[in-house]
Design a protein around this motif. Structure first.
Motif, short mmCIF file in Angstrom:
data_model
loop_
_atom_site.label_atom_id
_atom_site.label_comp_id
_atom_site.label_asym_id
_atom_site.label_seq_id
_atom_site.Cartn_x
_atom_site.Cartn_y
_atom_site.Cartn_z
N SER A 44 2.83 -44.96 -11.23
CA SER A 44 2.45 -44.08 -12.33
C SER A 44 1.20 -43.27 -11.98
O SER A 44 1.12 -42.07 -12.27
N GLU A 45 0.23 -43.91 -11.36
CA GLU A 45 -0.99 -43.21 -10.97
C GLU A 45 -0.69 -42.11 -9.95
O GLU A 45 -1.23 -41.00 -10.03
N LEU A 46 0.21 -42.41 -9.01
CA LEU A 46 0.63 -41.39 -8.04
C LEU A 46 1.29 -40.22 -8.74
O LEU A 46 1.06 -39.05 -8.39
N MET A 47 2.09 -40.53 -9.77
CA MET A 47 2.79 -39.48 -10.49
C MET A 47 1.82 -38.54 -11.18
O MET A 47 1.94 -37.32 -11.09
N TRP A 48 0.81 -39.09 -11.86
CA TRP A 48 -0.14 -38.25 -12.58
C TRP A 48 -1.01 -37.45 -11.61
O TRP A 48 -1.40 -36.32 -11.93
N VAL A 57 9.88 -33.69 -4.80
CA VAL A 57 10.63 -34.13 -3.63
C VAL A 57 9.81 -33.91 -2.36
O VAL A 57 9.75 -34.77 -1.47
N GLU A 58 9.15 -32.76 -2.27
CA GLU A 58 8.29 -32.48 -1.12
C GLU A 58 7.15 -33.48 -1.05
O GLU A 58 6.82 -34.00 0.04
N LYS A 59 6.53 -33.77 -2.18
CA LYS A 59 5.41 -34.71 -2.20
C LYS A 59 5.87 -36.13 -1.89
O LYS A 59 5.13 -36.92 -1.31
N ALA A 60 7.10 -36.46 -2.28
CA ALA A 60 7.63 -37.79 -1.98
C ALA A 60 7.74 -37.98 -0.47
O ALA A 60 7.49 -39.09 0.05
N LYS A 114 10.74 -47.68 -3.40
CA LYS A 114 9.58 -47.12 -4.09
C LYS A 114 9.71 -45.60 -4.25
O LYS A 114 9.37 -45.03 -5.28
N LYS A 115 10.21 -44.97 -3.20
CA LYS A 115 10.37 -43.51 -3.24
C LYS A 115 11.36 -43.12 -4.33
O LYS A 115 11.12 -42.18 -5.11
N GLU A 116 12.47 -43.83 -4.41
CA GLU A 116 13.48 -43.53 -5.42
C GLU A 116 12.96 -43.80 -6.83
O GLU A 116 13.22 -43.03 -7.76
N LEU A 117 12.20 -44.90 -6.98
CA LEU A 117 11.60 -45.20 -8.27
C LEU A 117 10.61 -44.12 -8.69
O LEU A 117 10.58 -43.68 -9.84
N TRP A 118 9.82 -43.68 -7.70
CA TRP A 118 8.79 -42.68 -7.99
C TRP A 118 9.43 -41.36 -8.42
O TRP A 118 8.97 -40.70 -9.35
N LEU A 119 10.52 -40.97 -7.76
CA LEU A 119 11.21 -39.74 -8.15
C LEU A 119 11.84 -39.87 -9.55
O LEU A 119 11.93 -38.90 -10.28
N SER A 120 12.24 -41.09 -9.89
CA SER A 120 12.75 -41.33 -11.24
C SER A 120 11.64 -41.16 -12.27
O SER A 120 11.86 -40.62 -13.36
#
Length: 327
Positions: A133-137, A165-168, A183-189
């Motif tokens: 979540s912190e990465l997302m914000w 997607v680029e940042k992932a 983790k990558k798939e969760l983060w994109l979700s």
């Protein structure tokens, strides 16, 4: 943030002081100008409040049988529920928070800890959920700054999700396996969940204009007591002055030729007895009404304004209410 100071008439100032100088278009009028406000939502009510404070004659026309516009509290479930907005997003220099305080609205701060569930339907480890979540914000903040400073170089068709997607790839690598891939798939979700804040899929949110979504600083506060008291506070000056005309849709506005001394003509086919002339008009009707041309403007609105109305859109969110019966 300092609370709002009430005016001598008991109403609340939620915006900076406004000049008492008349607009140049009204300077030639030898008497107190009459201003019509079309639309009784928050914008229209605030406009009427300020105009009354400055000594104008005002009339508020509202097509519905109530004031408030998109802010509407229903009791159909046996308990007051906001069908429109019921959060205050950001507290720093947010006039809505000041209005809530003046209105005595009951506010609730939710815990920052929010359970996150994985693809298997099981809750994620809280530490991992907070990390993602912190990465997302952080990426959202970067997207806002990138959009703001590199606006002209960003293709309009490039979406916020494309940016994620680029940042992932940068955050998790291009050849991730096992846990990092998960983790990558969760983060994109999680990135897709940003659409629930805006009301439209992240794939449709243009990165070029993402800076327009920059949130105010501060907490997100739930208005537990509903927005009703805020609308009541904003409505009272107009209701007390007896200037509200409910169930009165204005469907034609005829503006005089620039430079002439003629007044603006308002017409209502549903209530022709309300047809009148005024010195100025403030239109605060919803974007959807403008798109459907529910008001005929004579002469027509400028081309640039019509293009703006056509290209703008609102996100939409569906609300579901649950009523629990304790057994």
């Amino acid at each position: 943030m300092s609370p709002m100071a009430p005016n001598i008439d008991g109403t609340a100032d939620i915006l900076p002081p406004i000049s008492t100088e008349l607009p140049k278009e009204l300077n030639f009028i030898g008497k107190t100008p009459t201003v019509a406000v079309i639309g009784g939502g928050m914008s229209g009510l605030r406009a009427a409040q300020v105009l009354l404070q400055k000594g104008y004659k005002v009339v508020v026309y509202e097509a519905r049988d109530r004031l408030g516009g998109r802010i509407f509290t229903s009791n159909n479930l046996g308990k007051a529920v906001d069908l429109g907005p019921n959060w205050i997003h950001g507290t720093e220099n947010n006039p809505v928070l000041s209005l809530a305080e003046i209105s005595g609205s009951k506010l609730h701060h939710f815990s920052e800890q929010c359970p996150t569930y994985g693809f298997d339907g099981k809750p994620l480890d809280q530490a991992e959920a907070e990390e993602l979540s912190e990465l997302m914000w952080k990426v959202i903040e970067r997207a806002v700054e990138y959009s703001k400073h590199c606006h002209s170089a960003i293709p309009v068709e490039k979406s916020f999700y494309d940016y994620c997607v680029e940042k992932a790839e940068e955050l998790f690598g291009t050849k991730v396996v096992n846990d990092e891939k998960r983790k990558k798939e969760l983060w994109l979700s999680l990135a897709e969940m940003w659409g629930t804040f805006i009301g439209s899929p992240v794939e449709k949110q243009s990165l070029k204009y993402f800076f327009l979504e920059e949130p105010l600083e501060g907490a997100n506060i739930f208005v537990a007591g509903t927005y009703k008291s805020m609308i009541d506070t904003m409505s009272n000056p107009s209701l007390d002055a007896g200037i509200v005309r409910l169930n009165t849709p204005i469907d034609e506005i005829i503006t005089p030729v620039p430079g002439s001394r003629n007044r603006v003509m308002l017409k209502s086919s549903q209530k022709p007895e309300e047809n009148c002339e005024v010195d100025a008009v403030i239109v605060t009707i919803p974007l959807g009404c403008l798109k459907r041309e529910m008001i005929s403007f004579q002469p027509k609105l400028p081309k640039r304004m019509l293009e703006g109305i056509d290209s703008l859109s609102y996100g939409t969110l569906e609300k579901v209410g649950f009523r629990y019966i304790l057994i």
